[in-house]
Design an enzyme around this catalytic site. Structure first.
Site, PDB file in Angstrom:
ATOM      1  N   SER A 112       4.226  -0.768   8.620  1.00 53.45           N
ATOM      2  CA  SER A 112       4.162   0.332   7.668  1.00 53.45           C
ATOM      3  C   SER A 112       5.458   0.478   6.859  1.00 53.45           C
ATOM      4  CB  SER A 112       3.806   1.622   8.430  1.00 53.45           C
ATOM      5  OG  SER A 112       3.474   2.659   7.558  1.00 53.45           O
ATOM      6  N   ASP A 167      11.240  -8.879  -2.108  1.00 52.43           N
ATOM      7  CA  ASP A 167      10.730  -9.082  -3.469  1.00 52.43           C
ATOM      8  C   ASP A 167      11.822  -8.947  -4.521  1.00 52.43           C
ATOM      9  OD1 ASP A 167       8.266  -9.431  -2.363  1.00 52.43           O
ATOM     10  OD2 ASP A 167       7.294  -7.726  -3.344  1.00 52.43           O
ATOM     11  N   LYS A 178       0.564  -3.751   8.121  1.00 55.05           N
ATOM     12  CA  LYS A 178      -0.114  -2.476   7.837  1.00 55.05           C
ATOM     13  C   LYS A 178       0.206  -2.070   6.401  1.00 55.05           C
ATOM     14  CE  LYS A 178      -0.548   2.369   9.307  1.00 55.05           C
ATOM     15  NZ  LYS A 178      -0.051   3.068   8.118  1.00 55.05           N
TER      16      LYS A 178
END
Length: 544
Positions: free
Chosen positions: A289, A300, A314
């Site tokens: 999460s 990223d 998740k």
């Protein structure tokens, strides 16, 4: 003329669209109202006509929770008692005994007492099995017994428990308990700082910021951020933790839903603490999460090297919604996407297999995305580390030994057999490992692997059908072969299992703080992260 055409033909099309939505909503509303009426009538009928007295609140609680279980494991109903626990998880504060506990049959097992908190002060140890709280025998109390250990500050609670076969009594004085999001930070070496981040509650960003600033003041020029075992929490805290390392105005995560009000782009809103400090983030299969938002966003944005093993996967967002009579429902409202556009949800709860289990995303169907600098990353199955360490993955047999408390129970036995170790780190030898295997046999601890459970289920069904006598011999042979195979797995994974046992032993004598100190010098992931940060060429090569 074009404008007229647009008005004449497009407006009726739009109107028909609104009509469709209205009709659709009306149909849905009718179906919902119909099902509610059926359920209400059923509920009243059963309560009025059932042969014995029933508990309406208990029936309804189970009915609601069973209904939501068909959706996903994160959409949950909270009754009044549940709401209190949910708020504790988000704030990190409560008044209680200060220990991790779990219920097992008619007892509460102390899994980990927190140093300096009420349970610890009262002398309770990991492995103690509480069977009575005040005047309440837990064998007679079927509700959440942990609530009996919460209350106003300075409340005195007497508990009776079993320790190594002896019945003992202690009085616990309840106090305020603060669960730290950053339970530990320190310098690994002269230039490398380490921050253990274990939860995302309302104090996460502040505690992480303070740890980062303190380490920098002490001379840290590079940082290891450890998110292993962190199950997540508040999304905005994940955004703010990223903000410590990335510029103001950077997109960290985007949420998307059928309900447009939940389509939100979350950007950093503050000035960062340090944009340049080299950073390694460690994750494992229990990082989920909000942990994956942080590791995924920093990956990223090419701001950190992610190291370890693939995270949990998740990619769903929940929101608590208040309802009547102090109850709440936590609803999965959207999926979240990393800055590169990845949704890393691993399990598809909307397409289940023949056994009703969610289907895992096929690795061959993962989609490729590009980081800010053009590196290739993938969606679908959690965050894949830039540096994967095979030795950090948990074997099936190790998972089973942790799940069925085999390691926990053995270490309890070990602790009372060796009471004077103190701060000495033991050498868990081959002889000790043989002692562990002997303990498993003596205590008849079942491995309960999927194969073993399936075999036991088969025998139970055979007993019901009264054909067990005819297959008993084959069953015994299969079970013996299976147990021999499991013993072989113990030896094959001896190094990993020894490590897990030793970590639990250290925790018993030196609490969690001692375990973190041990990690700084002995943990494989931390050692690899430290060496990577000490090699700028290798570090920068990964991020290019």
């Amino acid at each position: 003329m074009y404008t007229y055409f647009k008005k004449r033909y497009i407006i009726p099309v739009l109107a028909s669209g609104f009509l469709f939505v209205a009709v659709s909503f009306k149909d849905d509303f009718f179906e919902i109202a119909k099902q509610i009426e059926i359920f209400t009538t059923l509920f009243k009928t059963v309560n009025q006509n059932y042969v014995d007295e029933v508990n309406p609140a208990e029936l309804m609680d189970k009915a609601i929770k069973s209904m939501l279980a068909e959706l996903d494991p994160y959409t949950n109903y909270f009754n009044e008692q549940d709401v209190v626990k949910f708020k504790i998880n988000n704030t990190g504060e409560y008044t209680g005994i200060g220990a991790m506990i779990t219920r097992k049959e008619d007892k509460l097992i102390i899994k980990e007492p927190y140093k300096g908190f009420p349970a610890d002060k009262a002398g309770l140890k990991a492995g103690d099995a509480i069977f009575q709280i005040g005047d309440v025998l837990l064998s007679d109390f079927k509700d959440d017994a942990s609530q009996l250990l919460k209350g106003a500050k300075n409340t005195k609670v007497e508990v009776k428990y079993i320790r190594q076969g002896k019945t003992l009594t202690s009085q616990i004085v309840l106090d305020e308990v603060e669960i730290k999001a950053v339970p530990f930070f320190a310098k690994i070496d002269e230039k490398t700082g380490y921050i253990a981040l274990t939860a995302f509650n309302r104090k996460t960003t502040q505690e992480t910021k303070e740890a980062l600033q303190k380490l920098k003041e002490e001379g840290a020029e590079r940082i290891v951020l450890d998110l292993r075992g962190n199950p997540g929490g508040l999304l905005n805290e994940a955004v703010n933790v990223c903000n410590l390392f990335v510029p103001k105005g950077e997109i960290i995560v985007t949420t998307k839903s059928k309900n447009t009000k939940y389509n939100i782009t979350y950007k950093t809103t503050n000035e960062p603490i340090d944009l340049e400090i080299p950073l390694v983030v460690i994750v494992n299969g229990k990082s989920a999460s909000a942990s994956e938002i942080v590791s995924g966003a920093l990956q990223d944005l090419d701001r950190a090297v992610v190291l370890g093993s693939r995270s949990f996967g998740k990619g769903l967002v929940q929101r608590p919604i208040d309802m009547t009579y102090g109850t709440q429902v936590k609803v999965t409202i959207s999926r979240y996407y990393t800055p590169a556009g990845r949704c890393i949800q691993a399990l598809d709860y909307w397409h289940k297999d023949a056994e009703g289990k969610a289907v895992r995303t096929d690795a061959s169907k993962y989609n490729a995305f590009k980081t800010k600098k053009g590196r290739t990353v993938y969606d679908g199955g959690g965050i894949q580390p830039d540096v994967e360490l095979a030795e950090t993955k948990t074997s099936t047999i190790a998972e089973v030994l942790q799940k069925n408390d085999a390691i926990f129970n053995y270490v309890t036995h070990y602790y009372y057999k060796n009471p004077n170790l103190g701060t000495t780190i033991p050498n868990f030898s081959d002889a000790d490992f043989s002692d562990f295997k002997a303990f498993l046999k003596k205590e008849k601890i079942s491995f309960d692997t999927e194969t073993e459970l399936a075999l036991k289920t088969t025998l139970e069904k055979a007993k019901k059908e009264k054909i067990d006598d005819s297959i008993q011999l084959q069953y015994d042979q299969l079970m013996a072969a299976l147990q021999k195979s499991e013993e072989g797995l113990l030896d094959k994974n001896q190094k990993e299992i020894k490590k897990l046992i030793l970590e639990e032993i250290i925790k018993r004598y030196q609490y969690k703080e001692g375990l973190y100190q041990y990690y700084l010098k002995n943990n494989v992931e931390i050692a690899r992260a430290t060496s990577l940060l000490a090699n700028p060429v290798e570090y920068n090569k990964i991020l290019q």
